[in-house]
Design a protein around this motif. Structure first.
Motif, PDB file in Angstrom:
ATOM      1  N   LEU A  51       0.869  -1.184   0.000  1.00 30.88           N
ATOM      2  CA  LEU A  51       0.000   0.000   0.000  1.00 30.88           C
ATOM      3  C   LEU A  51       0.899   1.225   0.000  1.00 30.88           C
ATOM      4  N   MET A  52       0.961   1.916  -1.138  1.00 26.99           N
ATOM      5  CA  MET A  52       1.779   3.121  -1.236  1.00 26.99           C
ATOM      6  C   MET A  52       0.982   4.334  -0.755  1.00 26.99           C
ATOM      7  N   LYS A  53       1.593   5.100   0.137  1.00 27.88           N
ATOM      8  CA  LYS A  53       0.954   6.299   0.662  1.00 27.88           C
ATOM      9  C   LYS A  53       1.916   7.478   0.528  1.00 27.88           C
ATOM     10  N   GLN A  54       1.364   8.649   0.516  1.00 27.52           N
ATOM     11  CA  GLN A  54       2.165   9.875   0.589  1.00 27.52           C
ATOM     12  C   GLN A  54       1.673  10.650   1.793  1.00 27.52           C
ATOM     13  N   MET A  55       2.578  10.881   2.733  1.00 29.74           N
ATOM     14  CA  MET A  55       2.191  11.484   3.993  1.00 29.74           C
ATOM     15  C   MET A  55       3.126  12.614   4.391  1.00 29.74           C
ATOM     16  N   LYS A  56       2.652  13.397   5.335  1.00 27.27           N
ATOM     17  CA  LYS A  56       3.473  14.405   5.987  1.00 27.27           C
ATOM     18  C   LYS A  56       3.061  14.452   7.443  1.00 27.27           C
ATOM     19  N   ASN A  57       4.037  14.325   8.313  1.00 27.02           N
ATOM     20  CA  ASN A  57       3.769  14.277   9.756  1.00 27.02           C
ATOM     21  C   ASN A  57       2.757  13.190  10.104  1.00 27.02           C
ATOM     22  N   GLY A  58       2.860  12.068   9.395  1.00 25.67           N
ATOM     23  CA  GLY A  58       2.000  10.928   9.687  1.00 25.67           C
ATOM     24  C   GLY A  58       0.584  11.041   9.170  1.00 25.67           C
ATOM     25  N   LYS A  59       0.301  12.028   8.322  1.00 27.46           N
ATOM     26  CA  LYS A  59      -1.053  12.228   7.815  1.00 27.46           C
ATOM     27  C   LYS A  59      -1.060  12.191   6.295  1.00 27.46           C
ATOM     28  N   VAL A  60      -2.122  11.609   5.722  1.00 30.59           N
ATOM     29  CA  VAL A  60      -2.308  11.677   4.278  1.00 30.59           C
ATOM     30  C   VAL A  60      -2.971  13.003   3.934  1.00 30.59           C
ATOM     31  N   ALA A  61      -3.066  13.272   2.642  1.00 30.88           N
ATOM     32  CA  ALA A  61      -3.419  14.625   2.204  1.00 30.88           C
ATOM     33  C   ALA A  61      -4.865  15.035   2.450  1.00 30.88           C
ATOM     34  N   SER A  62      -5.774  14.073   2.587  1.00 26.53           N
ATOM     35  CA  SER A  62      -7.177  14.471   2.691  1.00 26.53           C
ATOM     36  C   SER A  62      -7.994  13.452   3.473  1.00 26.53           C
ATOM     37  N   LYS A  63      -9.131  13.910   3.954  1.00 27.28           N
ATOM     38  CA  LYS A  63     -10.067  13.017   4.621  1.00 27.28           C
ATOM     39  C   LYS A  63     -10.573  11.956   3.648  1.00 27.28           C
ATOM     40  N   GLN A  64     -10.670  12.333   2.372  1.00 24.84           N
ATOM     41  CA  GLN A  64     -11.128  11.384   1.370  1.00 24.84           C
ATOM     42  C   GLN A  64     -10.218  10.157   1.313  1.00 24.84           C
ATOM     43  N   GLN A  65      -8.904  10.384   1.325  1.00 21.06           N
ATOM     44  CA  GLN A  65      -7.976   9.256   1.292  1.00 21.06           C
ATOM     45  C   GLN A  65      -8.055   8.425   2.570  1.00 21.06           C
ATOM     46  N   ASP A  66      -8.242   9.090   3.701  1.00 21.72           N
ATOM     47  CA  ASP A  66      -8.444   8.356   4.955  1.00 21.72           C
ATOM     48  C   ASP A  66      -9.635   7.415   4.844  1.00 21.72           C
ATOM     49  N   ASN A  67     -10.740   7.946   4.328  1.00 23.22           N
ATOM     50  CA  ASN A  67     -11.958   7.146   4.225  1.00 23.22           C
ATOM     51  C   ASN A  67     -11.818   6.028   3.200  1.00 23.22           C
ATOM     52  N   ARG A  68     -11.086   6.301   2.129  1.00 18.57           N
ATOM     53  CA  ARG A  68     -10.832   5.223   1.169  1.00 18.57           C
ATOM     54  C   ARG A  68     -10.083   4.075   1.833  1.00 18.57           C
ATOM     55  N   GLU A  69      -9.105   4.431   2.648  1.00 14.83           N
ATOM     56  CA  GLU A  69      -8.326   3.383   3.309  1.00 14.83           C
ATOM     57  C   GLU A  69      -9.195   2.594   4.283  1.00 14.83           C
ATOM     58  N   VAL A  70     -10.120   3.270   4.958  1.00 14.04           N
ATOM     59  CA  VAL A  70     -11.036   2.555   5.853  1.00 14.04           C
ATOM     60  C   VAL A  70     -11.838   1.524   5.054  1.00 14.04           C
ATOM     61  N   GLY A  71     -12.384   1.953   3.899  1.00 10.84           N
ATOM     62  CA  GLY A  71     -13.137   1.031   3.057  1.00 10.84           C
ATOM     63  C   GLY A  71     -12.283  -0.099   2.530  1.00 10.84           C
ATOM     64  N   PHE A  72     -11.062   0.228   2.123  1.00 16.37           N
ATOM     65  CA  PHE A  72     -10.118  -0.773   1.609  1.00 16.37           C
ATOM     66  C   PHE A  72      -9.816  -1.830   2.667  1.00 16.37           C
ATOM     67  N   ARG A  73      -9.468  -1.373   3.864  1.00 14.94           N
ATOM     68  CA  ARG A  73      -9.103  -2.316   4.924  1.00 14.94           C
ATOM     69  C   ARG A  73     -10.313  -3.100   5.410  1.00 14.94           C
ATOM     70  N   HIS A  74     -11.474  -2.491   5.351  1.00 17.93           N
ATOM     71  CA  HIS A  74     -12.695  -3.199   5.749  1.00 17.93           C
ATOM     72  C   HIS A  74     -12.911  -4.420   4.848  1.00 17.93           C
ATOM     73  N   TYR A  75     -12.754  -4.214   3.537  1.00 17.42           N
ATOM     74  CA  TYR A  75     -12.922  -5.342   2.617  1.00 17.42           C
ATOM     75  C   TYR A  75     -11.850  -6.399   2.862  1.00 17.42           C
ATOM     76  N   MET A  76     -10.608  -5.969   3.006  1.00 15.41           N
ATOM     77  CA  MET A  76      -9.512  -6.924   3.193  1.00 15.41           C
ATOM     78  C   MET A  76      -9.693  -7.723   4.480  1.00 15.41           C
ATOM     79  N   HIS A  77     -10.135  -7.053   5.540  1.00 21.86           N
ATOM     80  CA  HIS A  77     -10.351  -7.735   6.827  1.00 21.86           C
ATOM     81  C   HIS A  77     -11.435  -8.800   6.698  1.00 21.86           C
ATOM     82  N   ASP A  78     -12.492  -8.474   5.956  1.00 23.84           N
ATOM     83  CA  ASP A  78     -13.615  -9.401   5.844  1.00 23.84           C
ATOM     84  C   ASP A  78     -13.345 -10.559   4.891  1.00 23.84           C
TER      85      ASP A  78
END
Length: 353
Positions: free
Chosen positions: A194-221
């Motif tokens: 999973l390639m990310k681009q961050m600064k101070n431990g944060k990604v650029a937008s809330k949208q990317q955060d939410n995408r990752e939540v959806g991504f990990r939700h599918y992978m977990h299930d």
């Protein structure tokens, strides 16, 4: 009858002056309650439908809409949004619409504040804003509400800010979809990157955060045993440094054959894979920008998820036009299509129709 009716006819049927009818039709002051009721009764009887376009043109008023968005490089997702916004401005040029774009630096709240203060000083007719973090953006949008300036949120949806409208993907569903599509071709893998681009431990937008939540939700299930290895390509770095990071990762992870990024920079990995002739590795990413499309055609990117950036820019400006100039009701939430592009169909993709 609604097309042929004249203001003079309405005035005669209402028993009031032409000027009074005009003030009622345009919701202007200085009309007595009795006169207003007479005119409104006639309007209801004849089912009067005003020509909003003609009325707006008759006012001959000018409108300046401001777009506040992150600084960006050329051939980026944001550039597509700019082009769409300017196209909407051109389309509505008869109504004296102007669009001005202002930039702030990602992760830098001081530049966001300075930018929105400059915007407020110009007394905009309406604003499109790509949010910074919630509380800093709220400081801006609270002032817009106080001044009755309509605003649209773009890219990241923050309903607490009470925008006129929102344009962007349903980011959770988008991330979930991305994982599902990736695992159609990576179902036998032990690990993915999973390639990310961050600064101070944060990604650029809330949208990317939410995408990752959806991504990990599918992978977990569905694929809980697949390891997800995060690789950070820092936002403020350069290609030489990115190559070092990627070289180090792939040398130490020979079992990685599939990668994903939830931003528009899949080409950073895709170009590296082409330069180093790693034909057994592919990446999946977002946005139909030129560099991504090139990697997709050459085979280092397997899929791209398009989110119609040009359409988003166009529709944001046109929605402000509909609401402010024509005084129409607009949809409060506008989710963009989640479309999957491969090298077989990328040449048929259209920015806007």
């Amino acid at each position: 009858m609604t097309e042929k009716i004249r203001i003079k006819d309405i005035a005669e049927r209402s028993g009031v002056s032409v000027g009074t009818v005009d003030r009622v039709l345009h919701n202007r002051p200085n009309v007595s309650k009795t006169a207003r009721e007479k005119v409104e009764k006639v309007l209801k009887e004849i089912n009067y439908q005003p020509n909003m376009y003609a009325s707006a043109l008759a006012y001959n008023k000018s409108y300046t809409f401001y777009i506040i968005m992150p600084k960006h490089a050329s051939e980026a997702y944001w550039e597509e949004i700019e082009q769409g916004a300017l196209k909407a401005c051109e389309t509505r040029r008869d109504f004296h619409i102007d669009v001005r774009i202002m930039y702030y630096k990602r992760f830098d709240t001081e530049t966001f504040v300075a930018t929105y203060e400059e915007c407020l000083a110009q007394n905009p007719a309406g604003v499109v804003v790509v949010p910074s973090d919630l509380e800093v953006t709220r400081q801006f949008t609270d002032q817009l509400h106080e001044r009755n300036i309509p605003f649209i949120l773009l890219d990241s949806y923050m309903p607490d800010l009470r925008p006129l409208s929102f344009y962007g993907q349903d980011s959770f569903s988008s991330g979930y979809f991305a994982a599902k599509m990736l695992m159609l071709i990576a179902s036998n893998e032990k690990e993915i990157m999973l390639m990310k681009q961050m600064k101070n431990g944060k990604v650029a937008s809330k949208q990317q955060d939410n995408r990752e939540v959806g991504f990990r939700h599918y992978m977990h299930d569905h694929y809980p045993s697949v390891a997800i290895n995060e690789v950070d390509l820092p936002l403020d770095s350069n290609k030489k440094e990115y190559d070092k990071i990627l070289q180090r990762y792939f040398d130490s992870h020979p079992d990685t054959h599939h990668c994903i990024t939830l931003n528009s920079k899949a080409h950073l990995v895709g170009e590296f894979l082409l330069r180093t002739n790693r034909r057994n590795i592919q990446i999946m990413g977002y946005d139909m920008v030129a560099k991504n499309a090139k990697c997709l055609r050459e085979g280092s990117i397997s899929f791209l998820i398009a989110q119609h950036a040009f359409m988003q820019g166009y529709e944001c400006v046109d929605t402000l036009f509909q609401a402010i100039v024509l005084r129409k009701k607009v949809n409060p939430i506008n989710y963009m299509p989640i479309e999957l592009l491969s090298k077989e169909n990328v040449d048929f993709y259209r920015r806007y129709s």
